[in-house]
Design a protein around this motif. Structure first.
Motif, short mmCIF file in Angstrom:
data_model
loop_
_atom_site.label_atom_id
_atom_site.label_comp_id
_atom_site.label_asym_id
_atom_site.label_seq_id
_atom_site.Cartn_x
_atom_site.Cartn_y
_atom_site.Cartn_z
N SER A 1 48.11 31.37 41.97
CA SER A 1 47.34 31.12 41.54
C SER A 1 47.89 30.16 41.17
CB SER A 1 47.66 32.61 40.27
OG SER A 1 49.30 32.54 39.37
N ARG A 2 47.01 29.46 39.45
CA ARG A 2 47.62 27.49 39.86
C ARG A 2 48.62 27.68 39.14
NH1 ARG A 2 43.53 25.70 42.89
NH2 ARG A 2 41.80 26.20 43.39
N ASP A 3 48.97 29.33 38.36
CA ASP A 3 50.29 29.03 37.60
C ASP A 3 51.51 29.13 38.15
OD1 ASP A 3 49.80 31.54 37.45
OD2 ASP A 3 49.31 31.63 35.55
N GLY A 4 51.23 29.94 39.59
CA GLY A 4 51.94 30.48 40.22
C GLY A 4 52.52 31.97 40.35
N ARG A 5 51.68 32.45 39.39
CA ARG A 5 52.19 33.29 38.50
C ARG A 5 51.84 34.93 39.71
NH1 ARG A 5 52.82 32.39 32.15
NH2 ARG A 5 54.19 30.63 32.41
N TYR A 6 50.98 34.89 40.33
CA TYR A 6 49.85 36.10 40.65
C TYR A 6 49.38 35.57 41.53
CZ TYR A 6 46.14 34.62 38.04
OH TYR A 6 44.98 34.29 37.89
N PHE A 7 49.03 36.37 42.35
CA PHE A 7 48.22 36.91 44.06
C PHE A 7 46.68 37.41 43.57
CE2 PHE A 7 52.58 35.87 45.30
CZ PHE A 7 52.35 34.82 46.02
N LEU A 8 45.52 37.33 44.17
CA LEU A 8 44.71 37.59 44.88
C LEU A 8 44.53 38.24 46.09
CD1 LEU A 8 42.38 36.12 41.92
CD2 LEU A 8 43.57 38.09 41.69
N VAL A 9 44.42 39.33 46.06
CA VAL A 9 44.18 39.77 47.38
C VAL A 9 43.14 40.70 47.15
CG1 VAL A 9 46.70 39.77 48.81
CG2 VAL A 9 45.43 41.73 47.83
N ASN A 10 41.93 41.02 48.36
CA ASN A 10 41.17 42.10 48.45
C ASN A 10 41.64 42.82 49.27
OD1 ASN A 10 40.70 40.26 50.42
ND2 ASN A 10 39.23 41.49 51.73
N SER A 11 40.91 44.52 49.43
CA SER A 11 41.25 45.71 49.73
C SER A 11 40.02 46.72 49.63
CB SER A 11 42.73 45.98 49.33
OG SER A 11 42.60 47.69 50.44
N ASP A 12 39.35 47.75 50.33
CA ASP A 12 38.67 48.31 50.73
C ASP A 12 37.40 47.63 49.86
OD1 ASP A 12 39.96 50.10 51.64
OD2 ASP A 12 41.30 50.85 50.01
N GLY A 13 37.56 46.38 50.06
CA GLY A 13 35.46 45.53 48.65
C GLY A 13 35.91 45.84 47.29
N ARG A 14 37.46 45.99 47.30
CA ARG A 14 38.01 45.63 45.63
C ARG A 14 39.00 44.34 45.60
NH1 ARG A 14 37.30 50.62 46.52
NH2 ARG A 14 35.80 52.29 44.73
N LEU A 15 39.20 43.77 44.53
CA LEU A 15 39.88 42.77 44.70
C LEU A 15 41.29 43.02 43.80
CD1 LEU A 15 39.62 39.58 45.54
CD2 LEU A 15 39.26 38.73 43.52
N TYR A 16 42.44 42.96 44.09
CA TYR A 16 43.56 43.02 43.26
C TYR A 16 44.38 42.08 42.81
CZ TYR A 16 42.24 47.92 45.23
OH TYR A 16 42.15 49.06 44.85
N HIS A 17 44.88 42.26 41.86
CA HIS A 17 45.56 41.21 41.02
C HIS A 17 47.30 41.41 41.78
CE1 HIS A 17 48.77 39.77 38.30
NE2 HIS A 17 47.53 38.66 37.94
N LEU A 18 47.83 41.04 41.91
CA LEU A 18 49.37 41.36 42.02
C LEU A 18 50.77 40.78 41.26
CD1 LEU A 18 51.79 43.12 44.37
CD2 LEU A 18 51.67 41.45 45.73
N ASN A 19 51.03 40.11 40.75
CA ASN A 19 52.52 39.46 40.08
C ASN A 19 53.29 39.26 40.54
OD1 ASN A 19 50.63 39.57 37.48
ND2 ASN A 19 51.67 41.18 36.99
N VAL A 20 53.97 38.12 41.27
CA VAL A 20 54.95 38.14 41.36
C VAL A 20 55.94 38.69 41.16
CG1 VAL A 20 56.77 35.46 41.72
CG2 VAL A 20 54.49 35.21 42.65
N GLY A 21 56.50 39.59 42.20
CA GLY A 21 57.72 39.75 41.67
C GLY A 21 57.45 41.68 41.44
N SER A 22 56.13 41.69 41.66
CA SER A 22 55.91 43.17 41.18
C SER A 22 56.23 44.15 42.40
CB SER A 22 54.31 43.20 40.66
OG SER A 22 53.70 44.73 40.29
N ARG A 23 55.38 45.31 42.93
CA ARG A 23 55.48 46.56 43.51
C ARG A 23 54.13 46.91 43.07
NH1 ARG A 23 57.84 43.11 45.23
NH2 ARG A 23 59.79 43.04 46.65
N GLN A 24 52.85 46.55 42.95
CA GLN A 24 52.24 46.97 42.71
C GLN A 24 50.43 46.38 42.42
OE1 GLN A 24 52.02 49.54 39.14
NE2 GLN A 24 49.86 49.59 38.42
N LEU A 25 50.01 46.55 43.45
CA LEU A 25 48.21 46.10 42.93
C LEU A 25 48.08 46.60 42.12
CD1 LEU A 25 47.36 46.04 47.09
CD2 LEU A 25 48.22 44.16 46.10
N ASP A 26 47.04 46.07 41.20
CA ASP A 26 46.34 46.63 39.80
C ASP A 26 44.98 46.32 40.57
OD1 ASP A 26 48.06 47.64 38.40
OD2 ASP A 26 48.85 44.86 38.17
N GLN A 27 43.61 46.44 40.14
CA GLN A 27 42.37 46.12 40.22
C GLN A 27 42.21 45.71 39.36
OE1 GLN A 27 40.14 49.75 41.38
NE2 GLN A 27 38.21 48.57 41.29
#
Length: 304
Positions: A48-74
């Motif tokens: 992300s532009r603010d450095g706080r999270y990542f986006l990744v794709n999986s199973d045809g969907r897009l997921y949000h992952l906060n830095v330091g988190s252990r959970q993908l949020d669709q």
């Protein structure tokens, strides 16, 4: 994006024997840190532009992952069928998102769509920007006004641009052979890309109108997906250790390499690892240009 690579990605979506690890590598030291690991196939991190999270794709969907988190949020994106592929990215101001989505199981239907960074849920519908298919997004101009993408037209893969506000696409490469992975330099002066124009897959750059194309690498590797750093100092790219022709398959020995824009010198950023398709298809620099995010994979043998 080539046919067999797309099909391989689709099959991996269903392959429970694959585990994926999101990592970062520090430019100055080469230090690698693990951000997130899961026994599933995910790909193509956007930082992300603010450095706080990542986006990744999986199973045809897009997921949000906060830095330091252990959970993908669709992300709530309102497509009738979830077939987002690994060509997605964030606008320079951090407010918008582009995705490449296949409305049917045929990869040739992939088109580029625009939506808010929060997703297109709650009744929102992503805006389709490309009217011809297949089209795969790869770069966003620094002023936020133009997208660079790869399209196959009349049997040939070339690089095109299109206004974010909508309009006609413009072809900017014409060389026979695959052109792919366009990404803008932060000053908007160049588009970096990979091309088979010379008979092997190498890193090139050109002006945004397609003029002044020049080859930057000339080596035995198959080089893909160049991404300039936000400060304009570096270009990171993916190198297959063995020639892949015009393909960029999953499940090969690869490494990340780094080009110094000042003198064109290239050095290894990582040791070889198991990756390829999905490792760094899209821009993945940290905002401060100190680190790059990427995905490595493991294949686990199951059954007797």
């Amino acid at each position: 994006m080539m046919l067999h690579a797309v099909l391989a990605t689709a099959m991996m979506w269903q392959d429970t024997t694959i585990s994926s690890t999101l990592k970062t590598v520090e430019i100055a030291s080469g230090k690698i840190e693990t951000v997130y690991r899961a026994d599933r196939h995910f790909e193509a991190p956007n930082w992300s532009r603010d450095g706080r999270y990542f986006l990744v794709n999986s199973d045809g969907r897009l997921y949000h992952l906060n830095v330091g988190s252990r959970q993908l949020d669709q992300l709530p994106i309102a497509f009738p069928t979830p077939r987002i592929n690994n060509d997605h990215g964030i606008s320079p101001d951090g407010k918008w998102l582009v995705v490449s989505h296949e409305p049917t199981e045929d990869w040739l239907t992939s088109s580029v769509y625009l939506l808010p960074i929060t997703g297109g849920g709650r009744g929102g519908t992503p805006k389709q920007l490309t009217t011809k298919a297949p089209s795969f997004w790869h770069g966003w101009s620094p002023d936020g006004k133009t997208l660079a993408f790869v399209g196959r037209r009349d049997g040939e893969f070339d690089i095109y641009t299109i206004p974010v506000a909508g309009g006609e696409e413009k072809r900017i490469t014409t060389c026979t052979g695959l052109d792919d992975g366009p990404d803008y330099s932060p000053d908007g002066a160049f588009i970096y890309y990979n091309s088979f124009c010379s008979g092997t897959m190498q890193i090139w750059r050109m002006h945004p109108d397609g003029s002044g194309a020049e080859q930057l690498t000339r080596d035995a590797y198959a080089n893909w997906f160049p991404h300039p750093s936000p400060d304009g100092r570096w270009v990171v790219f993916l190198s297959f250790l063995e020639d892949q022709g015009q393909d960029h398959p999953f499940g090969k020995q690869v490494k990340l390499r780094l080009m110094d824009v000042r003198d064109g010198s290239v050095r290894d950023l990582t040791a070889p690892f198991f990756g390829g398709q999905g490792t760094i298809n899209v821009p993945s620099w940290s905002p401060d240009s100190r680190r790059v995010a990427f995905v490595s994979f493991e294949r686990h043998v199951t059954g007797p």
